[in-house]
Scaffold this motif. Structure first.
Motif, PDB file in Angstrom:
ATOM      1  N   GLU A 135       0.838  -1.185   0.000  1.00 14.67           N
ATOM      2  CA  GLU A 135       0.000   0.000   0.000  1.00 14.67           C
ATOM      3  C   GLU A 135       0.881   1.246   0.000  1.00 14.67           C
ATOM      4  OE1 GLU A 135      -2.830  -0.165   3.193  1.00 14.67           O
ATOM      5  OE2 GLU A 135      -4.235  -1.291   1.937  1.00 14.67           O
ATOM      6  N   GLN A 142      -4.631   8.568   4.374  1.00 14.04           N
ATOM      7  CA  GLN A 142      -5.157   7.420   3.630  1.00 14.04           C
ATOM      8  C   GLN A 142      -4.019   6.601   3.023  1.00 14.04           C
ATOM      9  OE1 GLN A 142      -8.221   8.448   0.798  1.00 14.04           O
ATOM     10  NE2 GLN A 142      -9.023  10.109   2.106  1.00 14.04           N
ATOM     11  N   THR A 143      -4.191   5.299   2.988  1.00 11.87           N
ATOM     12  CA  THR A 143      -3.275   4.389   2.291  1.00 11.87           C
ATOM     13  C   THR A 143      -4.099   3.469   1.409  1.00 11.87           C
ATOM     14  OG1 THR A 143      -3.340   2.751   4.076  1.00 11.87           O
ATOM     15  CG2 THR A 143      -1.584   4.420   4.167  1.00 11.87           C
ATOM     16  N   ARG A 144      -3.548   3.131   0.265  1.00  9.84           N
ATOM     17  CA  ARG A 144      -4.227   2.195  -0.632  1.00  9.84           C
ATOM     18  C   ARG A 144      -3.237   1.705  -1.679  1.00  9.84           C
ATOM     19  NH1 ARG A 144      -5.672   4.361  -5.558  1.00  9.84           N
ATOM     20  NH2 ARG A 144      -5.634   6.637  -5.745  1.00  9.84           N
ATOM     21  N   THR A 145      -3.623   0.656  -2.388  1.00 11.20           N
ATOM     22  CA  THR A 145      -2.798   0.144  -3.480  1.00 11.20           C
ATOM     23  C   THR A 145      -3.040   0.978  -4.738  1.00 11.20           C
ATOM     24  OG1 THR A 145      -4.531  -1.430  -4.074  1.00 11.20           O
ATOM     25  CG2 THR A 145      -2.801  -2.205  -2.583  1.00 11.20           C
TER      26      THR A 145
END
Length: 386
Positions: A135, A142-145
Protein backbone atom coordinates in the motif's frame (compact mmCIF):
# COMPACT_ATOMS: atom_id res chain seq x y z
CA UNK A 1 -23.41 46.46 -55.20
CA UNK A 2 -25.24 48.08 -58.16
CA UNK A 3 -29.04 48.12 -58.04
CA UNK A 4 -31.41 46.88 -60.77
CA UNK A 5 -32.62 50.50 -61.13
CA UNK A 6 -29.12 51.65 -62.06
CA UNK A 7 -28.85 48.86 -64.65
CA UNK A 8 -32.22 49.87 -66.13
CA UNK A 9 -31.29 53.59 -66.27
CA UNK A 10 -27.92 52.88 -67.94
CA UNK A 11 -29.61 50.71 -70.57
CA UNK A 12 -32.26 53.43 -71.21
CA UNK A 13 -29.66 56.18 -71.72
CA UNK A 14 -27.52 53.96 -73.93
CA UNK A 15 -30.57 53.09 -76.07
CA UNK A 16 -31.15 56.84 -76.54
CA UNK A 17 -27.64 57.14 -78.00
CA UNK A 18 -25.89 58.84 -75.08
CA UNK A 19 -22.09 58.14 -75.09
CA UNK A 20 -20.66 55.88 -72.37
CA UNK A 21 -18.48 58.59 -70.83
CA UNK A 22 -21.40 60.98 -70.60
CA UNK A 23 -23.52 58.28 -68.94
CA UNK A 24 -20.69 57.66 -66.47
CA UNK A 25 -20.44 61.37 -65.58
CA UNK A 26 -24.20 61.85 -65.22
CA UNK A 27 -24.65 58.78 -63.01
CA UNK A 28 -21.30 59.10 -61.14
CA UNK A 29 -20.10 55.70 -62.29
CA UNK A 30 -16.83 54.51 -63.71
CA UNK A 31 -16.84 54.07 -67.53
CA UNK A 32 -15.87 50.42 -67.17
CA UNK A 33 -18.80 49.90 -64.78
CA UNK A 34 -21.15 51.41 -67.39
CA UNK A 35 -19.72 49.09 -70.07
CA UNK A 36 -20.20 46.08 -67.78
CA UNK A 37 -23.83 47.04 -67.12
CA UNK A 38 -24.48 47.47 -70.84
CA UNK A 39 -23.00 44.05 -71.61
CA UNK A 40 -25.04 42.39 -68.86
CA UNK A 41 -28.37 41.03 -70.24
CA UNK A 42 -29.82 40.77 -66.71
CA UNK A 43 -29.89 43.25 -63.82
CA UNK A 44 -27.29 42.57 -61.12
CA UNK A 45 -28.32 40.30 -58.26
CA UNK A 46 -26.60 39.71 -54.95
CA UNK A 47 -25.15 36.24 -54.63
CA UNK A 48 -23.75 35.10 -51.32
CA UNK A 49 -20.26 33.56 -51.70
CA UNK A 50 -20.19 29.84 -51.10
CA UNK A 51 -18.49 28.66 -47.93
CA UNK A 52 -17.22 25.20 -47.19
CA UNK A 53 -19.28 23.35 -44.61
CA UNK A 54 -17.73 22.72 -41.21
CA UNK A 55 -18.40 19.03 -41.85
CA UNK A 56 -16.15 18.87 -44.93
CA UNK A 57 -12.98 18.22 -42.91
CA UNK A 58 -14.74 15.51 -40.86
CA UNK A 59 -16.34 13.58 -43.72
CA UNK A 60 -13.42 11.11 -44.24
CA UNK A 61 -13.44 10.24 -40.52
CA UNK A 62 -17.23 9.89 -40.43
CA UNK A 63 -17.18 7.65 -43.49
CA UNK A 64 -14.50 5.41 -41.97
CA UNK A 65 -16.48 5.05 -38.75
CA UNK A 66 -19.73 4.30 -40.59
CA UNK A 67 -18.00 1.83 -42.91
CA UNK A 68 -16.73 -0.15 -39.93
CA UNK A 69 -19.94 0.18 -37.91
CA UNK A 70 -23.01 1.36 -39.87
CA UNK A 71 -25.09 1.32 -36.67
CA UNK A 72 -23.06 4.11 -35.01
CA UNK A 73 -25.28 6.94 -33.83
CA UNK A 74 -24.55 10.61 -34.54
CA UNK A 75 -24.09 11.22 -30.79
CA UNK A 76 -21.38 8.55 -30.56
CA UNK A 77 -19.68 9.86 -33.69
CA UNK A 78 -19.67 13.38 -32.21
CA UNK A 79 -17.71 12.13 -29.19
CA UNK A 80 -15.25 10.16 -31.31
CA UNK A 81 -14.36 13.00 -33.68
CA UNK A 82 -14.70 15.95 -31.25
CA UNK A 83 -17.50 17.51 -33.32
CA UNK A 84 -17.34 21.33 -32.86
CA UNK A 85 -20.75 22.39 -34.26
CA UNK A 86 -24.41 21.70 -33.55
CA UNK A 87 -25.79 18.18 -33.10
CA UNK A 88 -28.54 18.70 -35.70
CA UNK A 89 -25.98 19.64 -38.35
CA UNK A 90 -23.99 16.48 -37.65
CA UNK A 91 -27.14 14.32 -37.78
CA UNK A 92 -27.99 15.62 -41.25
CA UNK A 93 -24.48 14.94 -42.56
CA UNK A 94 -24.35 11.48 -40.95
CA UNK A 95 -27.69 10.59 -42.56
CA UNK A 96 -26.45 11.80 -45.96
CA UNK A 97 -23.17 9.87 -45.69
CA UNK A 98 -24.89 6.76 -44.35
CA UNK A 99 -27.10 6.71 -47.47
CA UNK A 100 -23.98 6.56 -49.68
CA UNK A 101 -22.71 3.36 -48.06
CA UNK A 102 -23.20 0.10 -49.97
CA UNK A 103 -25.64 -2.40 -48.43
CA UNK A 104 -23.96 -4.72 -45.92
CA UNK A 105 -22.89 -8.10 -47.16
CA UNK A 106 -23.95 -11.12 -45.16
CA UNK A 107 -20.79 -12.90 -44.07
CA UNK A 108 -20.76 -16.65 -43.40
CA UNK A 109 -20.48 -17.60 -39.76
CA UNK A 110 -16.82 -17.92 -38.76
CA UNK A 111 -15.66 -20.23 -35.99
CA UNK A 112 -14.38 -18.49 -32.85
CA UNK A 113 -10.59 -18.15 -32.75
CA UNK A 114 -9.22 -17.50 -29.29
CA UNK A 115 -5.90 -15.98 -30.37
CA UNK A 116 -4.70 -14.25 -33.50
CA UNK A 117 -1.30 -15.21 -34.96
CA UNK A 118 1.36 -14.07 -32.49
CA UNK A 119 3.95 -12.68 -34.90
CA UNK A 120 3.35 -9.44 -36.77
CA UNK A 121 6.90 -8.21 -37.34
CA UNK A 122 8.90 -5.80 -35.19
CA UNK A 123 7.27 -2.64 -33.90
CA UNK A 124 4.50 -4.00 -31.65
CA UNK A 125 4.09 -3.81 -27.89
CA UNK A 126 2.21 -5.42 -25.01
CA UNK A 127 0.29 -3.28 -22.49
CA UNK A 128 -1.37 -4.05 -19.18
CA UNK A 129 -1.53 -3.38 -15.44
CA UNK A 130 0.52 -4.77 -12.59
CA UNK A 131 -0.93 -4.31 -9.10
CA UNK A 132 1.73 -4.08 -6.35
CA UNK A 133 0.68 -5.84 -3.17
CA UNK A 134 2.03 -3.05 -0.96
CA UNK A 135 0.00 0.00 0.00
CA UNK A 136 1.03 3.60 -0.62
CA UNK A 137 0.64 6.70 1.52
CA UNK A 138 -1.61 8.86 -0.70
CA UNK A 139 -1.95 11.65 1.85
CA UNK A 140 -4.70 12.91 4.16
CA UNK A 141 -4.17 9.87 6.38
CA UNK A 142 -5.16 7.42 3.63
CA UNK A 143 -3.27 4.39 2.29
CA UNK A 144 -4.23 2.19 -0.63
CA UNK A 145 -2.80 0.14 -3.48
CA UNK A 146 -2.10 1.85 -6.81
CA UNK A 147 -1.77 0.06 -10.16
CA UNK A 148 1.23 0.29 -12.47
CA UNK A 149 0.81 0.49 -16.24
CA UNK A 150 3.41 -1.51 -18.17
CA UNK A 151 4.23 -1.20 -21.88
CA UNK A 152 6.81 -3.62 -23.32
CA UNK A 153 8.18 -3.66 -26.87
CA UNK A 154 7.44 -7.16 -28.12
CA UNK A 155 10.70 -7.96 -29.91
CA UNK A 156 13.38 -6.12 -27.89
CA UNK A 157 11.61 -6.18 -24.48
CA UNK A 158 12.36 -2.46 -24.04
CA UNK A 159 9.80 -1.26 -21.51
CA UNK A 160 8.11 1.66 -19.80
CA UNK A 161 6.20 1.61 -16.51
CA UNK A 162 4.18 4.26 -14.70
CA UNK A 163 2.27 4.23 -11.42
CA UNK A 164 -1.36 5.38 -11.78
CA UNK A 165 -3.73 7.15 -9.37
CA UNK A 166 -6.47 4.65 -10.24
CA UNK A 167 -7.26 1.72 -12.50
CA UNK A 168 -9.79 3.75 -14.55
CA UNK A 169 -9.06 3.50 -18.26
CA UNK A 170 -8.80 7.29 -18.62
CA UNK A 171 -5.81 7.25 -16.20
CA UNK A 172 -4.22 4.39 -18.14
CA UNK A 173 -4.66 6.31 -21.40
CA UNK A 174 -3.16 9.49 -19.91
CA UNK A 175 -0.15 7.49 -18.69
CA UNK A 176 0.30 5.68 -22.00
CA UNK A 177 0.19 9.02 -23.82
CA UNK A 178 3.16 10.19 -21.74
CA UNK A 179 5.09 6.92 -22.15
CA UNK A 180 4.65 6.91 -25.93
CA UNK A 181 6.06 10.44 -26.07
CA UNK A 182 9.04 9.24 -24.01
CA UNK A 183 9.66 6.60 -26.64
CA UNK A 184 9.18 9.17 -29.41
CA UNK A 185 7.43 6.49 -31.48
CA UNK A 186 4.16 4.53 -31.44
CA UNK A 187 3.94 0.75 -32.00
CA UNK A 188 1.90 -0.17 -35.08
CA UNK A 189 0.19 -2.90 -32.99
CA UNK A 190 -0.80 -2.52 -29.33
CA UNK A 191 -1.70 -5.75 -27.53
CA UNK A 192 -3.73 -5.11 -24.39
CA UNK A 193 -4.42 -7.20 -21.32
CA UNK A 194 -7.59 -5.49 -20.03
CA UNK A 195 -7.80 -7.35 -16.73
CA UNK A 196 -8.10 -4.93 -13.84
CA UNK A 197 -8.84 -1.84 -15.97
CA UNK A 198 -12.10 -0.20 -14.91
CA UNK A 199 -14.56 1.06 -17.56
CA UNK A 200 -15.64 4.66 -17.93
CA UNK A 201 -16.90 6.26 -14.73
CA UNK A 202 -18.19 9.82 -14.53
CA UNK A 203 -16.04 12.57 -13.14
CA UNK A 204 -19.10 14.81 -12.88
CA UNK A 205 -18.37 17.06 -15.83
CA UNK A 206 -18.74 16.59 -19.53
CA UNK A 207 -18.00 18.12 -22.93
CA UNK A 208 -18.08 17.00 -26.56
CA UNK A 209 -15.14 14.67 -26.97
CA UNK A 210 -14.73 14.11 -23.20
CA UNK A 211 -14.99 10.33 -23.22
CA UNK A 212 -11.66 8.72 -22.37
CA UNK A 213 -13.09 5.23 -22.63
CA UNK A 214 -11.98 1.97 -24.17
CA UNK A 215 -14.43 2.38 -27.07
CA UNK A 216 -13.02 5.82 -27.91
CA UNK A 217 -9.49 4.44 -27.66
CA UNK A 218 -10.31 1.68 -30.15
CA UNK A 219 -12.00 4.09 -32.57
CA UNK A 220 -9.14 6.59 -32.48
CA UNK A 221 -6.54 3.86 -32.95
CA UNK A 222 -8.45 2.74 -36.02
CA UNK A 223 -8.49 6.30 -37.39
CA UNK A 224 -4.72 6.40 -36.84
CA UNK A 225 -4.27 3.09 -38.74
CA UNK A 226 -3.06 1.31 -35.60
CA UNK A 227 -4.06 -2.20 -34.56
CA UNK A 228 -5.41 -3.04 -31.10
CA UNK A 229 -5.35 -6.70 -30.10
CA UNK A 230 -6.73 -8.38 -26.98
CA UNK A 231 -7.11 -11.94 -25.68
CA UNK A 232 -3.65 -12.91 -26.86
CA UNK A 233 -0.67 -14.50 -25.08
CA UNK A 234 1.42 -11.76 -23.44
CA UNK A 235 4.82 -13.38 -22.75
CA UNK A 236 6.75 -10.10 -22.52
CA UNK A 237 4.14 -8.53 -20.22
CA UNK A 238 3.99 -11.59 -17.95
CA UNK A 239 7.80 -11.74 -17.70
CA UNK A 240 7.88 -8.07 -16.70
CA UNK A 241 5.20 -8.62 -14.05
CA UNK A 242 7.23 -11.46 -12.53
CA UNK A 243 10.36 -9.29 -12.48
CA UNK A 244 8.50 -6.41 -10.83
CA UNK A 245 7.02 -8.72 -8.21
CA UNK A 246 10.51 -9.94 -7.33
CA UNK A 247 11.98 -6.42 -7.31
CA UNK A 248 9.24 -4.90 -5.11
CA UNK A 249 8.24 -7.47 -2.46
CA UNK A 250 5.05 -7.01 -0.41
CA UNK A 251 6.89 -6.48 2.89
CA UNK A 252 8.24 -3.10 1.70
CA UNK A 253 7.36 -0.17 4.04
CA UNK A 254 4.51 2.22 3.23
CA UNK A 255 5.87 5.02 1.01
CA UNK A 256 4.29 7.84 -1.03
CA UNK A 257 3.56 7.09 -4.71
CA UNK A 258 6.16 9.61 -5.96
CA UNK A 259 8.90 7.78 -4.02
CA UNK A 260 7.83 4.47 -5.51
CA UNK A 261 7.77 6.16 -8.95
CA UNK A 262 11.44 7.10 -8.52
CA UNK A 263 12.34 3.50 -7.58
CA UNK A 264 10.31 2.24 -10.52
CA UNK A 265 12.08 4.55 -12.99
CA UNK A 266 15.48 3.41 -11.74
CA UNK A 267 14.46 -0.23 -12.15
CA UNK A 268 13.12 0.42 -15.67
CA UNK A 269 16.33 2.22 -16.69
CA UNK A 270 18.44 -0.71 -15.49
CA UNK A 271 16.23 -3.19 -17.39
CA UNK A 272 16.38 -1.15 -20.59
CA UNK A 273 20.16 -0.79 -20.39
CA UNK A 274 20.41 -4.50 -21.25
CA UNK A 275 18.65 -4.19 -24.65
CA UNK A 276 19.90 -0.95 -26.35
CA UNK A 277 20.87 -2.49 -29.70
CA UNK A 278 17.65 -4.48 -30.11
CA UNK A 279 15.56 -1.46 -29.14
CA UNK A 280 17.18 0.77 -31.76
CA UNK A 281 16.25 -1.61 -34.58
CA UNK A 282 12.70 -2.19 -33.32
CA UNK A 283 12.13 1.54 -32.76
CA UNK A 284 12.77 2.17 -36.47
CA UNK A 285 9.80 -0.10 -37.31
CA UNK A 286 7.37 1.99 -35.25
CA UNK A 287 5.50 5.15 -36.25
CA UNK A 288 6.08 8.78 -35.33
CA UNK A 289 3.58 10.37 -32.90
CA UNK A 290 2.79 13.11 -35.43
CA UNK A 291 1.54 10.45 -37.87
CA UNK A 292 -0.96 8.97 -35.41
CA UNK A 293 -2.42 12.10 -33.83
CA UNK A 294 -5.99 10.70 -33.69
CA UNK A 295 -4.81 8.33 -30.95
CA UNK A 296 -2.69 10.81 -29.01
CA UNK A 297 -4.56 14.05 -29.65
CA UNK A 298 -7.42 13.67 -27.16
CA UNK A 299 -6.78 15.46 -23.87
CA UNK A 300 -8.51 14.78 -20.57
CA UNK A 301 -10.51 17.95 -20.33
CA UNK A 302 -14.10 19.03 -19.96
CA UNK A 303 -16.44 21.74 -18.67
CA UNK A 304 -17.84 22.09 -15.18
CA UNK A 305 -19.91 24.54 -13.15
CA UNK A 306 -18.96 24.94 -9.47
CA UNK A 307 -21.59 24.14 -6.88
CA UNK A 308 -23.09 26.72 -4.57
CA UNK A 309 -20.12 26.30 -2.20
CA UNK A 310 -17.60 26.95 -5.01
CA UNK A 311 -16.26 23.37 -5.30
CA UNK A 312 -15.96 21.25 -8.47
CA UNK A 313 -16.03 17.44 -7.97
CA UNK A 314 -13.27 15.75 -10.01
CA UNK A 315 -11.99 12.16 -9.75
CA UNK A 316 -13.42 11.54 -6.30
CA UNK A 317 -12.32 14.85 -4.75
CA UNK A 318 -13.50 18.47 -4.73
CA UNK A 319 -11.46 21.49 -5.84
CA UNK A 320 -12.28 25.06 -4.78
CA UNK A 321 -12.53 28.03 -7.17
CA UNK A 322 -13.11 31.64 -6.19
CA UNK A 323 -16.02 33.96 -6.85
CA UNK A 324 -14.70 34.52 -10.40
CA UNK A 325 -16.03 31.06 -11.32
CA UNK A 326 -19.43 31.26 -9.64
CA UNK A 327 -22.32 30.03 -11.82
CA UNK A 328 -20.04 29.80 -14.88
CA UNK A 329 -18.92 26.84 -16.96
CA UNK A 330 -15.19 26.50 -16.45
CA UNK A 331 -12.63 24.51 -18.44
CA UNK A 332 -11.08 21.61 -16.53
CA UNK A 333 -8.02 19.59 -17.59
CA UNK A 334 -6.84 16.55 -15.62
CA UNK A 335 -3.57 14.61 -15.63
CA UNK A 336 -2.25 12.09 -13.13
CA UNK A 337 -0.46 14.88 -11.25
CA UNK A 338 -2.45 18.08 -11.83
CA UNK A 339 -5.94 19.56 -12.12
CA UNK A 340 -6.09 22.82 -14.11
CA UNK A 341 -9.27 24.90 -13.89
CA UNK A 342 -9.60 28.01 -16.07
CA UNK A 343 -12.25 30.51 -17.07
CA UNK A 344 -13.49 30.24 -20.63
CA UNK A 345 -14.05 33.99 -20.91
CA UNK A 346 -13.39 37.37 -19.35
CA UNK A 347 -14.42 36.90 -15.71
CA UNK A 348 -14.09 39.23 -12.74
CA UNK A 349 -11.37 41.38 -14.23
CA UNK A 350 -9.43 38.85 -16.30
CA UNK A 351 -8.85 35.27 -17.43
CA UNK A 352 -8.24 33.02 -14.41
CA UNK A 353 -6.23 29.77 -14.36
CA UNK A 354 -5.92 27.73 -11.16
CA UNK A 355 -3.56 24.73 -10.95
CA UNK A 356 -3.96 22.15 -8.19
CA UNK A 357 -1.82 19.13 -7.41
CA UNK A 358 -4.15 16.21 -8.08
CA UNK A 359 -4.88 14.31 -4.89
CA UNK A 360 -4.67 10.51 -5.11
CA UNK A 361 -6.74 10.23 -1.92
CA UNK A 362 -10.55 10.13 -2.03
CA UNK A 363 -13.25 12.32 -0.52
CA UNK A 364 -10.88 15.28 0.00
CA UNK A 365 -11.69 18.98 -0.36
CA UNK A 366 -8.72 20.93 -1.74
CA UNK A 367 -8.52 24.68 -1.15
CA UNK A 368 -4.84 25.55 -1.67
CA UNK A 369 -3.77 25.63 -5.35
CA UNK A 370 -0.18 25.50 -6.52
CA UNK A 371 -0.68 28.49 -8.81
CA UNK A 372 -3.38 31.04 -9.64
CA UNK A 373 -2.72 33.41 -12.54
CA UNK A 374 -4.88 36.20 -13.90
CA UNK A 375 -4.35 37.58 -17.42
CA UNK A 376 -5.71 41.03 -18.18
CA UNK A 377 -4.93 43.60 -20.91
CA UNK A 378 -1.93 41.67 -22.17
CA UNK A 379 -0.34 41.27 -18.72
CA UNK A 380 -0.33 38.33 -16.33
CA UNK A 381 -0.05 38.27 -12.56
CA UNK A 382 -0.03 35.65 -9.82
CA UNK A 383 -2.46 35.91 -6.93
CA UNK A 384 -2.94 33.96 -3.73
CA UNK A 385 -5.67 31.41 -3.13
CA UNK A 386 -8.22 29.86 -5.46
Amino acid sequence: MLSPEQWQEVHRLHAQGMPIKQIARSRQLAPNTVRRLIRSPQPPRYKRPERASVATAFEPLILRLLTNDPALTAAKIARLINWPASASLLRSHVARLRATLPPPRIQPQQPYVAFAPAHCGPGWSECGLWLPTQEFDVGYGQTRTCPVLIMVAGESRHLEACILPSSAFRDAWIAQHRMLHRWGVVPHTLRWDNDGIQPLTLWYFNERGWDLSWDTYLARAELADLTIQTRMPMPALEATRRSLKAAFPPQAPVIPPHVFAAYLKSWVDDANAKVPSHWASERSAMRKPADVSPLLGLRARGRATPGGDGYIPIAGNEYLVGSWGARRKLSVEVTDTAVVISSGGYHAGGFHTVTYTRSWACGVRLTNPQLHTVSESGTSKTIQGP
